[in-house]
Design a protein around this motif. Structure first.
Motif, PDB file in Angstrom:
ATOM      1  N   VAL A 217       0.853  -1.184   0.000  1.00 28.07           N
ATOM      2  CA  VAL A 217       0.000   0.000   0.000  1.00 28.07           C
ATOM      3  C   VAL A 217       0.890   1.235   0.000  1.00 28.07           C
ATOM      4  O   VAL A 217       0.615   2.221  -0.685  1.00 28.07           O
ATOM      5  CB  VAL A 217      -0.938  -0.010   1.222  1.00 28.07           C
ATOM      6  CG1 VAL A 217      -1.788   1.262   1.263  1.00 28.07           C
ATOM      7  CG2 VAL A 217      -1.846  -1.241   1.173  1.00 28.07           C
ATOM      8  N   GLY A 218       1.977   1.181   0.757  1.00 31.05           N
ATOM      9  CA  GLY A 218       3.027   2.186   0.681  1.00 31.05           C
ATOM     10  C   GLY A 218       4.247   1.588   0.006  1.00 31.05           C
ATOM     11  O   GLY A 218       4.153   0.589  -0.711  1.00 31.05           O
ATOM     12  N   LEU A 219       5.407   2.191   0.227  1.00 32.75           N
ATOM     13  CA  LEU A 219       6.646   1.697  -0.376  1.00 32.75           C
ATOM     14  C   LEU A 219       7.713   1.615   0.706  1.00 32.75           C
ATOM     15  O   LEU A 219       7.917   2.569   1.468  1.00 32.75           O
ATOM     16  CB  LEU A 219       7.114   2.636  -1.493  1.00 32.75           C
ATOM     17  CG  LEU A 219       8.333   2.161  -2.286  1.00 32.75           C
ATOM     18  CD1 LEU A 219       7.955   1.005  -3.217  1.00 32.75           C
ATOM     19  CD2 LEU A 219       8.928   3.309  -3.101  1.00 32.75           C
ATOM     20  N   GLY A 220       8.374   0.474   0.793  1.00 29.41           N
ATOM     21  CA  GLY A 220       9.444   0.305   1.767  1.00 29.41           C
ATOM     22  C   GLY A 220      10.603  -0.452   1.151  1.00 29.41           C
ATOM     23  O   GLY A 220      10.545  -0.905   0.008  1.00 29.41           O
ATOM     24  N   GLY A 221      11.653  -0.602   1.924  1.00 26.40           N
ATOM     25  CA  GLY A 221      12.818  -1.324   1.420  1.00 26.40           C
ATOM     26  C   GLY A 221      13.648  -1.854   2.566  1.00 26.40           C
ATOM     27  O   GLY A 221      13.543  -1.392   3.709  1.00 26.40           O
ATOM     28  N   ALA A 222      14.466  -2.844   2.262  1.00 30.01           N
ATOM     29  CA  ALA A 222      15.367  -3.411   3.261  1.00 30.01           C
ATOM     30  C   ALA A 222      16.602  -3.929   2.552  1.00 30.01           C
ATOM     31  O   ALA A 222      16.497  -4.643   1.555  1.00 30.01           O
ATOM     32  CB  ALA A 222      14.695  -4.540   4.039  1.00 30.01           C
ATOM     33  N   MET A 223      17.773  -3.570   3.066  1.00 28.26           N
ATOM     34  CA  MET A 223      19.021  -4.076   2.529  1.00 28.26           C
ATOM     35  C   MET A 223      19.431  -5.316   3.297  1.00 28.26           C
ATOM     36  O   MET A 223      19.512  -5.303   4.534  1.00 28.26           O
ATOM     37  CB  MET A 223      20.131  -3.015   2.632  1.00 28.26           C
ATOM     38  CG  MET A 223      21.468  -3.469   2.065  1.00 28.26           C
ATOM     39  SD  MET A 223      21.399  -3.799   0.278  1.00 28.26           S
ATOM     40  CE  MET A 223      22.906  -4.777   0.073  1.00 28.26           C
ATOM     41  N   VAL A 224      19.655  -6.404   2.573  1.00 27.60           N
ATOM     42  CA  VAL A 224      20.159  -7.639   3.164  1.00 27.60           C
ATOM     43  C   VAL A 224      21.656  -7.705   2.891  1.00 27.60           C
ATOM     44  O   VAL A 224      22.082  -7.706   1.738  1.00 27.60           O
ATOM     45  CB  VAL A 224      19.447  -8.869   2.573  1.00 27.60           C
ATOM     46  CG1 VAL A 224      20.021 -10.149   3.158  1.00 27.60           C
ATOM     47  CG2 VAL A 224      17.942  -8.798   2.843  1.00 27.60           C
ATOM     48  N   HIS A 225      22.446  -7.728   3.967  1.00 23.14           N
ATOM     49  CA  HIS A 225      23.907  -7.724   3.848  1.00 23.14           C
ATOM     50  C   HIS A 225      24.466  -8.965   4.520  1.00 23.14           C
ATOM     51  O   HIS A 225      24.216  -9.206   5.705  1.00 23.14           O
ATOM     52  CB  HIS A 225      24.480  -6.465   4.508  1.00 23.14           C
ATOM     53  CG  HIS A 225      25.980  -6.437   4.566  1.00 23.14           C
ATOM     54  ND1 HIS A 225      26.767  -6.504   3.432  1.00 23.14           N
ATOM     55  CD2 HIS A 225      26.836  -6.363   5.621  1.00 23.14           C
ATOM     56  CE1 HIS A 225      28.036  -6.459   3.784  1.00 23.14           C
ATOM     57  NE2 HIS A 225      28.101  -6.381   5.105  1.00 23.14           N
ATOM     58  N   GLU A 226      25.204  -9.755   3.759  1.00 22.26           N
ATOM     59  CA  GLU A 226      25.783 -11.008   4.253  1.00 22.26           C
ATOM     60  C   GLU A 226      24.717 -11.877   4.929  1.00 22.26           C
ATOM     61  O   GLU A 226      24.933 -12.487   5.970  1.00 22.26           O
ATOM     62  CB  GLU A 226      26.941 -10.723   5.217  1.00 22.26           C
ATOM     63  CG  GLU A 226      28.139 -10.087   4.524  1.00 22.26           C
ATOM     64  CD  GLU A 226      29.317  -9.898   5.460  1.00 22.26           C
ATOM     65  OE1 GLU A 226      29.163 -10.188   6.666  1.00 22.26           O
ATOM     66  OE2 GLU A 226      30.388  -9.473   4.992  1.00 22.26           O
ATOM     67  N   GLY A 227      23.532 -11.901   4.321  1.00 21.89           N
ATOM     68  CA  GLY A 227      22.468 -12.766   4.797  1.00 21.89           C
ATOM     69  C   GLY A 227      21.644 -12.222   5.940  1.00 21.89           C
ATOM     70  O   GLY A 227      20.751 -12.901   6.431  1.00 21.89           O
ATOM     71  N   ALA A 228      21.907 -10.997   6.391  1.00 14.62           N
ATOM     72  CA  ALA A 228      21.153 -10.420   7.504  1.00 14.62           C
ATOM     73  C   ALA A 228      20.517  -9.114   7.069  1.00 14.62           C
ATOM     74  O   ALA A 228      21.107  -8.327   6.329  1.00 14.62           O
ATOM     75  CB  ALA A 228      22.065 -10.189   8.703  1.00 14.62           C
ATOM     76  N   VAL A 229      19.292  -8.869   7.555  1.00 15.28           N
ATOM     77  CA  VAL A 229      18.588  -7.635   7.231  1.00 15.28           C
ATOM     78  C   VAL A 229      19.184  -6.489   8.045  1.00 15.28           C
ATOM     79  O   VAL A 229      19.246  -6.548   9.276  1.00 15.28           O
ATOM     80  CB  VAL A 229      17.082  -7.769   7.541  1.00 15.28           C
ATOM     81  CG1 VAL A 229      16.347  -6.480   7.176  1.00 15.28           C
ATOM     82  CG2 VAL A 229      16.476  -8.953   6.785  1.00 15.28           C
ATOM     83  N   MET A 230      19.625  -5.439   7.355  1.00 14.90           N
ATOM     84  CA  MET A 230      20.187  -4.276   8.038  1.00 14.90           C
ATOM     85  C   MET A 230      19.060  -3.510   8.711  1.00 14.90           C
ATOM     86  O   MET A 230      18.040  -3.212   8.095  1.00 14.90           O
ATOM     87  CB  MET A 230      20.944  -3.381   7.040  1.00 14.90           C
ATOM     88  CG  MET A 230      22.185  -4.041   6.460  1.00 14.90           C
ATOM     89  SD  MET A 230      22.991  -3.033   5.188  1.00 14.90           S
ATOM     90  CE  MET A 230      23.476  -1.610   6.153  1.00 14.90           C
ATOM     91  N   ARG A 231      19.253  -3.146   9.993  1.00 15.58           N
ATOM     92  CA  ARG A 231      18.164  -2.594  10.788  1.00 15.58           C
ATOM     93  C   ARG A 231      18.274  -1.087  11.025  1.00 15.58           C
ATOM     94  O   ARG A 231      17.262  -0.411  11.101  1.00 15.58           O
ATOM     95  CB  ARG A 231      18.125  -3.315  12.146  1.00 15.58           C
ATOM     96  CG  ARG A 231      17.963  -4.830  12.055  1.00 15.58           C
ATOM     97  CD  ARG A 231      16.591  -5.219  11.530  1.00 15.58           C
ATOM     98  NE  ARG A 231      15.570  -4.915  12.493  1.00 15.58           N
ATOM     99  CZ  ARG A 231      14.633  -3.992  12.348  1.00 15.58           C
ATOM    100  NH1 ARG A 231      14.586  -3.276  11.264  1.00 15.58           N
ATOM    101  NH2 ARG A 231      13.748  -3.761  13.274  1.00 15.58           N
ATOM    102  N   GLY A 232      19.465  -0.576  11.195  1.00 15.12           N
ATOM    103  CA  GLY A 232      19.597   0.827  11.562  1.00 15.12           C
ATOM    104  C   GLY A 232      19.521   1.019  13.068  1.00 15.12           C
ATOM    105  O   GLY A 232      19.172   0.111  13.819  1.00 15.12           O
ATOM    106  N   ALA A 233      19.841   2.216  13.534  1.00 14.54           N
ATOM    107  CA  ALA A 233      19.903   2.498  14.969  1.00 14.54           C
ATOM    108  C   ALA A 233      18.561   2.299  15.657  1.00 14.54           C
ATOM    109  O   ALA A 233      18.499   1.883  16.816  1.00 14.54           O
ATOM    110  CB  ALA A 233      20.399   3.930  15.201  1.00 14.54           C
ATOM    111  N   TRP A 234      17.459   2.595  14.957  1.00 12.07           N
ATOM    112  CA  TRP A 234      16.122   2.512  15.562  1.00 12.07           C
ATOM    113  C   TRP A 234      15.228   1.513  14.841  1.00 12.07           C
ATOM    114  O   TRP A 234      14.009   1.515  15.034  1.00 12.07           O
ATOM    115  CB  TRP A 234      15.471   3.900  15.581  1.00 12.07           C
ATOM    116  CG  TRP A 234      16.320   4.917  16.264  1.00 12.07           C
ATOM    117  CD1 TRP A 234      17.072   5.896  15.676  1.00 12.07           C
ATOM    118  CD2 TRP A 234      16.560   5.023  17.674  1.00 12.07           C
ATOM    119  NE1 TRP A 234      17.759   6.603  16.616  1.00 12.07           N
ATOM    120  CE2 TRP A 234      17.459   6.095  17.857  1.00 12.07           C
ATOM    121  CE3 TRP A 234      16.104   4.310  18.772  1.00 12.07           C
ATOM    122  CZ2 TRP A 234      17.909   6.473  19.120  1.00 12.07           C
ATOM    123  CZ3 TRP A 234      16.544   4.692  20.030  1.00 12.07           C
ATOM    124  CH2 TRP A 234      17.440   5.765  20.193  1.00 12.07           C
ATOM    125  N   GLY A 235      15.830   0.676  14.000  1.00  9.98           N
ATOM    126  CA  GLY A 235      15.053  -0.358  13.333  1.00  9.98           C
ATOM    127  C   GLY A 235      14.303   0.099  12.104  1.00  9.98           C
ATOM    128  O   GLY A 235      13.464  -0.634  11.579  1.00  9.98           O
TER     129      GLY A 235
END
Length: 380
Positions: A217-235
């Motif tokens: 419904v909106g637009l999002g994204g997630a970078m997967v690095h070395e098999g793990a989803v990158m989360r950021g400081a606050w997720g």
């Protein structure tokens, strides 16, 4: 990401999860192979394996001898050793699935409930969970994981506007989910859940660094690095929907103007009211610029396009990859196209949400990442 055990006494539960995750990823496998992979002794692995067998999490088989000596027994995940429930809450309704330890969806049900309020939503979730559990009344159900639109914990963006769940601010979602389901509960953004599902059961088995572009419904994204989803400081890393795309463009509920998801999302498509082909042609330049931005920021092996949108629409967007602008990804030695369609657009969120609930048992790397959601402000 390499899974390694620890010889510290306090690390026993961690080693147990390490061994179980290694069997899931590499099974059928042997005790000796596991010991080499995770850096534990064969004796330690054998002790853990014996416990896992007794608890029916894994299966052990042995081939008939073909010569001298007895071949080692091989270990694999027991798909019926436990189940989890994945729930996907969107502005359109609620979808739920019962998922076994191998990641197979064995039962699925949904409720159409546009812009559902929290109290009604958790009533429906309780009904769905009861339906799922009734189909495996004698089986072990480990927990429930729920995916819903993000970002979380951002005053001006969380649960604001037509692409999120309006009216859900200040709701203790995790506690309400645990109460409704009667199970240990976990929550995550739909984007991160979809990326996790793809990593565990889809293209992630072949790729290590890719960007999952979630078209819902909106637009999002997630970078997967070395098999793990990158989360950021606050997720909330990779909240690409709120990257500016059009100077002084359409106002966005976040308070800015010209945000990408105002043009590239299901909500934008439905608001435009034209055919799929016409809409894709109209937004193709914006989409290509978004691709260039993602590539220059993250340098992924490929961009995986998936989400809640109809598969036909996602495929048309992916086909709009001709004449992509130059970026760091424009190289002659590529082994993947710059854009690919997700392996399972429809069910990856449910499988990822279900995986949240078994992460503490099966997967230390994802367990560490997602179990700290509350601490990082992910729980509303």
């Amino acid at each position: 990401m390499t899974l390694r055990g620890t010889n510290q006494e306090s690390g026993r539960p961690y080693n147990r999860r390490i061994v179980l995750e290694t069997i899931r990823l590499n099974g059928p496998t042997t005790r000796g192979e596991i010991a080499k992979r995770v850096g534990l002794t064969v004796q330690t692995v054998s002790t853990i394996v014996r416990e896992l067998e007794e608890q029916a999490y894994i299966l052990s088989t042995r081939e008939e001898p073909k010569g001298r000596g007895i071949p080692p027994s091989t270990l694999s995940i027991n798909p019926e050793g436990g189940y989890t429930i994945g729930i996907h809450l969107t502005p359109l309704g609620i979808d739920a699935a019962l998922v076994n330890l191998r990641g197979d969806i064995v039962e699925r049900a949904m409720r159409k409930a546009p812009n559902v309020a929290p109290d009604h939503a958790f009533t429906l979730i309780g009904e769905l969970v009861a339906e799922m559990r009734a189909t495996r009344a004698e089986s072990r159900v480990l927990g429930a994981g729920m995916a819903l639109p993000g970002p979380f914990g951002v005053e001006s963006m969380s649960f604001v506007g037509p692409t999120t769940m309006s009216g859900w601010k200040n709701v203790d979602i995790r506690s309400r989910l645990a109460e409704a389901a009667g199970l240990p509960a976990f929550i995550e953004t739909d984007t991160a859940s979809a990326a996790l599902g793809e990593q565990l059961y889809g293209l992630g088995l072949q790729l290590s660094d890719y960007y999952y572009l979630y078209f819902g419904v909106g637009l999002g994204g997630a970078m997967v690095h070395e098999g793990a989803v990158m989360r950021g400081a606050w997720g909330n890393a990779s909240e690409i929907g709120h990257i500016p795309a059009v100077l002084d463009g359409e106002p966005c509920p976040c308070g800015n103007r010209g945000c990408l998801e105002r043009y590239l999302s299901l909500e934008a498509f439905n608001r435009r009211g034209v055919s799929e082909a016409q809409w894709v042609a109209e937004i193709a330049p914006i989409f290509r610029n978004a691709v260039r931005t993602i590539e220059n920021l993250f340098d992924p092996q490929t961009i995986v396009l998936g989400g809640l949108a109809p598969l036909a629409l996602i495929e048309q967007l992916a086909a709009a990859n001709t004449d992509l602008p130059n970026s760091v990804a424009a190289r002659s030695n590529r082994t993947q196209p710059r854009i690919v369609v997700a392996s399972d657009c429809e069910q990856s969120v449910l499988r990822g949400a279900a995986a949240l609930a078994v992460s503490g048992v099966l997967s230390p790397r994802f367990g560490q990442m997602f179990s700290t959601a509350d601490e990082k402000g992910i729980a509303a």
